[in-house]
Design a protein around this motif. Structure first.
Motif, short mmCIF file in Angstrom:
data_model
loop_
_atom_site.label_atom_id
_atom_site.label_comp_id
_atom_site.label_asym_id
_atom_site.label_seq_id
_atom_site.Cartn_x
_atom_site.Cartn_y
_atom_site.Cartn_z
N ASP A 172 -7.55 42.50 5.16
CA ASP A 172 -7.02 42.81 6.49
C ASP A 172 -8.16 43.04 7.49
OD1 ASP A 172 -4.37 42.57 5.72
OD2 ASP A 172 -4.08 44.72 5.41
N LEU A 173 -9.16 43.81 7.08
CA LEU A 173 -10.31 44.08 7.97
C LEU A 173 -11.07 42.80 8.29
CD1 LEU A 173 -11.54 47.35 6.26
CD2 LEU A 173 -10.59 47.18 8.57
N ALA A 174 -11.37 42.02 7.25
CA ALA A 174 -12.10 40.77 7.46
C ALA A 174 -11.31 39.83 8.36
CB ALA A 174 -12.42 40.12 6.11
N ALA A 175 -10.00 39.79 8.18
CA ALA A 175 -9.16 38.91 9.00
C ALA A 175 -9.22 39.32 10.47
CB ALA A 175 -7.72 38.95 8.49
N GLU A 176 -9.22 40.60 10.74
CA GLU A 176 -9.29 41.06 12.13
C GLU A 176 -10.60 40.62 12.80
OE1 GLU A 176 -6.94 42.64 14.04
OE2 GLU A 176 -5.56 42.39 12.36
N VAL A 177 -11.71 40.80 12.08
CA VAL A 177 -13.01 40.39 12.64
C VAL A 177 -13.05 38.86 12.76
CG1 VAL A 177 -15.52 40.45 12.32
CG2 VAL A 177 -14.14 42.46 11.71
N TYR A 178 -12.54 38.17 11.75
CA TYR A 178 -12.50 36.71 11.77
C TYR A 178 -11.70 36.20 12.98
CZ TYR A 178 -11.21 31.95 10.63
OH TYR A 178 -10.99 30.60 10.70
N LEU A 179 -10.53 36.78 13.21
CA LEU A 179 -9.70 36.32 14.33
C LEU A 179 -10.38 36.56 15.67
CD1 LEU A 179 -6.19 37.40 13.02
CD2 LEU A 179 -7.09 35.05 13.23
N TRP A 180 -11.05 37.71 15.82
CA TRP A 180 -11.81 37.97 17.04
C TRP A 180 -12.90 36.90 17.19
CZ3 TRP A 180 -17.02 38.71 17.48
CH2 TRP A 180 -17.49 39.03 18.76
N ASN A 181 -13.63 36.66 16.10
CA ASN A 181 -14.74 35.70 16.15
C ASN A 181 -14.24 34.28 16.40
OD1 ASN A 181 -17.69 35.30 15.75
ND2 ASN A 181 -16.91 33.90 14.18
N ARG A 182 -13.10 33.95 15.84
CA ARG A 182 -12.54 32.61 16.05
C ARG A 182 -12.25 32.38 17.53
NH1 ARG A 182 -7.28 30.21 12.90
NH2 ARG A 182 -7.45 28.11 13.70
N GLN A 183 -11.77 33.41 18.19
CA GLN A 183 -11.47 33.30 19.62
C GLN A 183 -12.76 33.23 20.44
OE1 GLN A 183 -9.24 36.61 21.15
NE2 GLN A 183 -9.03 35.72 23.16
N HIS A 184 -13.76 34.03 20.07
CA HIS A 184 -14.99 34.12 20.86
C HIS A 184 -16.08 33.14 20.42
CE1 HIS A 184 -13.00 37.88 21.91
NE2 HIS A 184 -13.70 37.81 23.04
N LYS A 185 -15.97 32.62 19.19
CA LYS A 185 -16.96 31.68 18.64
C LYS A 185 -18.39 32.21 18.82
CE LYS A 185 -14.04 27.60 19.45
NZ LYS A 185 -12.91 28.21 18.87
N ALA A 186 -18.57 33.48 18.49
CA ALA A 186 -19.83 34.17 18.76
C ALA A 186 -20.76 34.27 17.56
CB ALA A 186 -19.54 35.58 19.28
N GLY A 187 -20.27 33.94 16.36
CA GLY A 187 -21.11 34.08 15.18
C GLY A 187 -20.36 33.68 13.94
N ILE A 188 -20.78 34.27 12.80
CA ILE A 188 -20.12 34.01 11.53
C ILE A 188 -19.67 35.34 10.92
CG2 ILE A 188 -21.36 31.86 11.09
CD1 ILE A 188 -22.29 34.71 8.92
N VAL A 189 -18.61 35.26 10.13
CA VAL A 189 -18.05 36.44 9.46
C VAL A 189 -18.08 36.19 7.97
CG1 VAL A 189 -16.00 37.91 9.20
CG2 VAL A 189 -16.50 36.85 11.42
N THR A 190 -18.50 37.20 7.22
CA THR A 190 -18.41 37.12 5.76
C THR A 190 -17.56 38.27 5.25
OG1 THR A 190 -20.39 38.46 5.32
CG2 THR A 190 -20.70 36.07 5.56
N GLU A 191 -17.01 38.05 4.05
CA GLU A 191 -16.25 39.11 3.40
C GLU A 191 -17.07 39.62 2.22
OE1 GLU A 191 -14.78 37.70 0.11
OE2 GLU A 191 -16.31 36.36 0.86
N SER A 192 -16.46 40.32 1.31
CA SER A 192 -17.19 41.08 0.29
C SER A 192 -17.86 40.25 -0.80
CB SER A 192 -16.25 42.09 -0.36
OG SER A 192 -15.17 41.42 -0.98
N ASN A 193 -17.97 38.95 -0.61
CA ASN A 193 -18.74 38.12 -1.54
C ASN A 193 -19.99 37.56 -0.90
OD1 ASN A 193 -17.17 38.09 -4.03
ND2 ASN A 193 -15.59 37.14 -2.77
N GLY A 194 -20.22 37.84 0.37
CA GLY A 194 -21.37 37.29 1.08
C GLY A 194 -22.56 38.22 1.05
N GLY A 195 -23.63 37.80 0.39
CA GLY A 195 -24.83 38.63 0.28
C GLY A 195 -25.86 38.27 1.33
N PHE A 196 -26.64 39.28 1.71
CA PHE A 196 -27.72 39.12 2.69
C PHE A 196 -29.00 39.74 2.14
CE2 PHE A 196 -23.82 39.17 5.11
CZ PHE A 196 -23.99 38.14 6.02
N THR A 197 -30.11 39.02 2.29
CA THR A 197 -31.42 39.58 1.96
C THR A 197 -31.94 40.23 3.24
OG1 THR A 197 -31.82 37.84 0.34
CG2 THR A 197 -33.73 39.11 1.08
#
Length: 192
Positions: A56-81
């Motif tokens: 639900d949380l990831a979907a909310e951020v994703y939907l905002w980002n889809r509208q604004h096309k401002a970046g990328i969204v990851t959920e709990s499988n996306g790792g960052f160094t």
């Protein structure tokens, strides 16, 4: 479960980024993170309720980002160094287009060597109230511009910003994406 570690690696040796990535790929059922000292943490999978909340949380951020096309969204499988060499896997992360597009295609396919601009950590166990604040401080030290630790047990969210004290708000309050996610608002009592 497969743990393909080279038997010549001593306990005090640190896995390289490529070795850690291969280790994670060989163990896809595990949620693995590495701290800045090379210590590997194996976290158990979350329960179903936490998984639903996270989606639900990831979907909310994703939907905002889809509208604004401002970046990328990851959920709990996306790792960052992160810059301190730790590899972290936030429940939800957002990286601006500018920073994401500066990465090579290889970096995007592995644990991207970039600190997210925004992260959400969702408490799945009440004991995490002792570990998640320290984790969020590490995120801030590495460049996170806004972070939320969501505690469904106390129905509170702690907001983290660089060079400011954490702020605790209730689920009925409006969470604001501020200048990091302009126009993004969320009332957790409506969602969780």
């Amino acid at each position: 479960m497969i743990f393909p570690l080279n038997p010549t690696i001593r306990r005090d040796d640190r896995l390289t980024d490529n070795e850690f990535y291969a280790f994670c790929q060989a163990n896809p059922d595990l949620r693995l993170e590495r701290d800045e000292n090379g210590q590997i943490y194996i976290e158990m999978p979350t329960g179903s309720r936490t998984s639903i909340r996270n989606l639900d949380l990831a979907a909310e951020v994703y939907l905002w980002n889809r509208q604004h096309k401002a970046g990328i969204v990851t959920e709990s499988n996306g790792g960052f160094t992160l810059p301190d060499t730790s590899v972290r896997v936030p429940y939800v992360a957002w990286v601006s287009n500018e920073r994401w597009n500066a990465l090579s295609e290889i970096e995007k396919d592995n644990f991207a060597q970039v600190c997210p601009d925004f992260v959400i950590e969702l408490m799945s166990d009440v004991s995490e109230k002792y570990t998640l604040p320290a984790k969020m401080e590490k995120y801030l030290q590495n460049g996170v511009r806004l972070g939320w630790v969501i505690d469904p047990f106390s129905q509170q969210t702690t907001i983290y910003r660089p060079e400011r004290d954490p702020e605790v708000v209730n689920f009925a309050d409006i969470l604001d994406g501020e200048i990091v996610l302009p126009g993004f608002e969320l009332i957790l009592s409506d969602l969780l």
